[in-house]
Motif scaffolding. Structure first.
Motif, mmCIF file in Angstrom:
data_model
loop_
_atom_site.group_PDB
_atom_site.id
_atom_site.type_symbol
_atom_site.label_atom_id
_atom_site.label_comp_id
_atom_site.label_asym_id
_atom_site.label_seq_id
_atom_site.Cartn_x
_atom_site.Cartn_y
_atom_site.Cartn_z
ATOM 1 N N THR A 88 -1.403 88.087 30.856
ATOM 2 C CA THR A 88 -0.786 89.090 29.941
ATOM 3 C C THR A 88 -1.331 88.540 28.371
ATOM 4 O O THR A 88 -1.393 87.492 28.185
ATOM 5 C CB THR A 88 0.712 88.890 29.941
ATOM 6 O OG1 THR A 88 1.339 89.460 31.209
ATOM 7 C CG2 THR A 88 1.213 89.687 28.455
ATOM 8 N N SER A 124 -0.023 82.549 29.424
ATOM 9 C CA SER A 124 0.261 81.892 30.508
ATOM 10 C C SER A 124 -0.646 82.018 31.880
ATOM 11 O O SER A 124 -1.007 83.059 32.112
ATOM 12 C CB SER A 124 1.723 82.083 30.928
ATOM 13 O OG SER A 124 1.971 81.714 32.444
ATOM 14 N N ILE A 149 -4.339 87.495 36.559
ATOM 15 C CA ILE A 149 -3.623 88.348 35.590
ATOM 16 C C ILE A 149 -3.011 87.493 34.549
ATOM 17 O O ILE A 149 -2.323 86.696 34.729
ATOM 18 C CB ILE A 149 -2.485 89.061 36.508
ATOM 19 C CG1 ILE A 149 -1.447 89.771 35.590
ATOM 20 C CG2 ILE A 149 -1.923 88.252 37.608
ATOM 21 C CD1 ILE A 149 -0.727 90.789 36.439
ATOM 22 N N THR A 152 -0.684 80.920 35.494
ATOM 23 C CA THR A 152 -0.190 80.295 36.903
ATOM 24 C C THR A 152 -0.428 80.982 37.993
ATOM 25 O O THR A 152 -0.762 80.190 39.031
ATOM 26 C CB THR A 152 1.708 80.243 36.654
ATOM 27 O OG1 THR A 152 2.032 81.681 36.778
ATOM 28 C CG2 THR A 152 1.985 79.323 35.754
ATOM 29 N N THR A 153 -0.726 82.089 37.888
ATOM 30 C CA THR A 153 -1.215 82.944 39.135
ATOM 31 C C THR A 153 -2.747 82.798 39.381
ATOM 32 O O THR A 153 -3.462 82.414 38.535
ATOM 33 C CB THR A 153 -0.949 84.570 38.914
ATOM 34 O OG1 THR A 153 0.249 84.878 38.516
ATOM 35 C CG2 THR A 153 -1.283 85.345 40.203
ATOM 36 N N LEU A 190 8.273 92.617 40.922
ATOM 37 C CA LEU A 190 6.959 92.127 41.160
ATOM 38 C C LEU A 190 6.486 90.812 40.220
ATOM 39 O O LEU A 190 5.779 89.921 40.684
ATOM 40 C CB LEU A 190 5.819 93.363 40.900
ATOM 41 C CG LEU A 190 5.970 94.505 41.654
ATOM 42 C CD1 LEU A 190 4.804 95.208 41.631
ATOM 43 C CD2 LEU A 190 6.144 94.371 43.305
ATOM 44 N N ASN A 191 7.027 90.943 39.129
ATOM 45 C CA ASN A 191 6.717 89.688 38.175
ATOM 46 C C ASN A 191 7.469 88.659 38.369
ATOM 47 O O ASN A 191 8.520 88.511 37.882
ATOM 48 C CB ASN A 191 7.116 90.452 36.767
ATOM 49 C CG ASN A 191 6.538 89.701 35.485
ATOM 50 O OD1 ASN A 191 5.986 88.496 35.622
ATOM 51 N ND2 ASN A 191 6.535 90.116 34.319
ATOM 52 N N ASP A 205 10.872 88.403 46.532
ATOM 53 C CA ASP A 205 10.825 88.338 47.865
ATOM 54 C C ASP A 205 10.641 86.848 48.034
ATOM 55 O O ASP A 205 11.360 85.813 48.772
ATOM 56 C CB ASP A 205 9.535 88.664 48.636
ATOM 57 C CG ASP A 205 9.828 90.409 48.930
ATOM 58 O OD1 ASP A 205 10.818 90.785 48.761
ATOM 59 O OD2 ASP A 205 8.887 90.937 48.884
ATOM 60 N N ARG A 206 9.749 85.992 46.938
ATOM 61 C CA ARG A 206 9.490 84.544 46.993
ATOM 62 C C ARG A 206 10.959 84.000 46.561
ATOM 63 O O ARG A 206 11.444 82.771 47.096
ATOM 64 C CB ARG A 206 8.629 84.324 46.111
ATOM 65 C CG ARG A 206 7.125 84.558 46.546
ATOM 66 C CD ARG A 206 6.124 84.023 45.360
ATOM 67 N NE ARG A 206 4.803 84.480 45.770
ATOM 68 C CZ ARG A 206 4.064 83.981 46.950
ATOM 69 N NH1 ARG A 206 4.436 83.011 47.630
ATOM 70 N NH2 ARG A 206 2.939 84.391 47.128
ATOM 71 N N GLY A 242 1.092 84.622 43.857
ATOM 72 C CA GLY A 242 2.029 84.173 42.757
ATOM 73 C C GLY A 242 2.495 82.819 43.157
ATOM 74 O O GLY A 242 3.338 82.367 41.953
#
Ligand SMILES: Cc1cc2nc3c(=O)[nH]c(=O)nc-3n(C[C@H](O)[C@H](O)[C@H](O)COP(=O)(O)OP(=O)(O)OC[C@H]3O[C@@H](n4cnc5c(N)ncnc54)[C@H](O)[C@@H]3O)c2cc1C
Length: 395
Positions: free
Chosen positions: A155, A120, A153, A122-123, A370-371, A375-376, A129
């Motif tokens: 994976t 994936s 990033i 997206t970042t 964080l993943n 916060d978002r 993020g």
């Protein structure tokens, strides 16, 4: 004639076949921060890469309940491998629901056969993020769509056979007009940058890449610029359910290991099981795990019921629930393993050479908030709360 398999029993043999390999490799994968190639090979062979692919394309025809259960089982052995698999399944859910018919026909049987592991993208550099915006635009060359993008990033990027990539829809589109594009590895040129040497989730081998390439027009998923609908209906619910299941599976297995050790005859006498302090600590760990498990199951029920009824899960209330699941699971599973480290102390928990993998699970679970930043999601949920003045809690 035998009865149809219950949800709890489905695919059990396939999972049992992969667990010993994943268990054997878990420590080494963490030590070396290397992608678990052998684990991916057994997952390919097991058919589990095709869990969510309908049987008519050769897949296992599984559902989100299967995803949740199997993610927890894999995470009990190795959280990195479980997240690699759960994120792959999240991408599969997106493809099954939003890919064009020709793309489904070409791609889904290959995934079901274990030939295609999905990554994936997206970042993006510059926007961090934030899921629903993109900077790099798709450009047209004849019938082809050109991709040129930096991905900070990804994976499993070095091992993936296919990529789902967010792009700004065109050079004159706004950052919020985002399209999701599928690309086969051989349609792309990938050059990795830097090294992967993080605190935890080391086996995900999430390197940065420069990505260039071109795809056919039917490799755009959904409507051009329609990424938001894909996010809300598929990428976020399947993602948050799968991730929460992974985090809970890892924390639960860590607790089971700690409890067995505490009850074993040879254990250190320094932890007094008759002490009310120890009892209170055990109860609080259990409370964290119970809360995540109950919220996970209730969210699963809500999403599954909506999907069965053919109803959107994009309403404000369901979004609050799906986001809350991710936030709660990230916070409480990490809190639980932190409490386990406190209880187990230096001998049982903090040392890398402890027979219990508590310090690895602690480092791995630190990534959960964080993943996709909690916060978002909290900012998003705060805004959604103002639109649900009746306060429709998850039931
Ligand atoms: C193990 C792992 C694997 C990953 N794999 C992938 C992958 O395969 N593909 C991929 O694309 N991404 C992947 N990611 C990235 C992940 O999904 C997040 O997008 C990324 O971690 C965000 O990075 P960030 O925290 O630096 O940035 P940001 O999300 O930009 O946040 C930076 C900081 O600012 C805060 N912040 C930013 N904006 C706001 C706001 N509006 N409101 C409140 N706070 C805000 C955040 O809380 C955080 O503290 C992975 C991450 C991890 C940990």
């Amino acid at each position: 004639m035998s009865a149809p398999a219950t949800a709890a029993a489905r695919h059990v043999d396939r999972v049992d076949a992969v667990l010993p390999t994943i268990r054997r490799n878990a420590r080494e994968v963490d030590l070396t921060a290397a992608f678990p190639v052998e684990n991916l090979t057994v997952l390919r062979e097991s058919g589990l890469l095709g869990l969510l692919i309908p049987a008519r394309y050769g897949g296992l025809g599984g559902d989100l309940a299967d995803l949740v259960r199997i993610a927890g089982d894999l995470a009990a052995e190795c959280l990195s491998t479980a997240m690699i698999w759960a994120m792959h399944c999240q991408q599969v859910d997106v493809l099954v629901r939003h890919a064009s018919q020709p793309l489904c026909e070409r791609l889904l049987p290959r995934i079901a056969a274990g030939e295609v592991y999905l990554a994936s993208v997206t970042t993006e550099a510059g926007k961090g993020g934030h899921l629903l915006s993109a900077t790099a635009p798709l450009t047209h060359r004849g019938d082809e769509l050109l991709i040129e993008r930096m991905a900070p990033i990804v994976t499993g990027g070095e091992h993936a056979d296919g990529f789902l990539i967010t792009m700004r829809t065109s050079p004159d589109a706004t950052p919020n007009e985002v399209s999701l594009v599928y690309a086969d590895r051989d349609q792309l040129t990938l050059s990795s940058r830097g090294v992967w040497d993080p605190l935890g989730m080391r086996g995900t081998h999430s390197l940065a890449f420069n990505i260039t390439g071109s795809v056919a027009a039917d490799q755009v998923l959904g409507e051009p610029g329609g990424f938001r609908a894909i996010t809300v209906e598929s990428m976020v619910p399947a993602g948050h359910l799968g991730w929460a299941a992974c985090w809970l599976g890892a924390a639960r297995a860590a607790f089971a290991g700690l409890l067995k050790t505490l009850r074993s005859p040879g254990r250190s006498a320094s932890i007094d099981l008759g002490s009310p302090l120890v009892a209170e600590r055990l109860a609080r760990i259990r409370l964290d795990l119970e809360a995540v498990s109950a919220y996970l199951q209730a969210t699963l029920t809500e999403i599954t019921a909506a999907r069965r009824a053919g109803v959107s899960v994009g309403d404000n209330v369901t979004q609050v629930h799906v986001n809350s699941l991710k936030i709660l699971a990230a916070e409480l599973t990490f809190q639980a393993v932190d409490r386990m480290v406190q209880l187990g102390g230096l001998g049982l928990a903090y040392r890398r050479d402890s027979p219990l993998p508590l310090e690895r699970v602690f480092r791995d679970l630190r990534s959960a908030s964080l993943n996709y930043a909690n916060d978002r999601l909290l900012v998003s949920n705060g805004a959604l709360c103002l639109m649900d003045t009746a306060v429709n809690l998850l039931r």
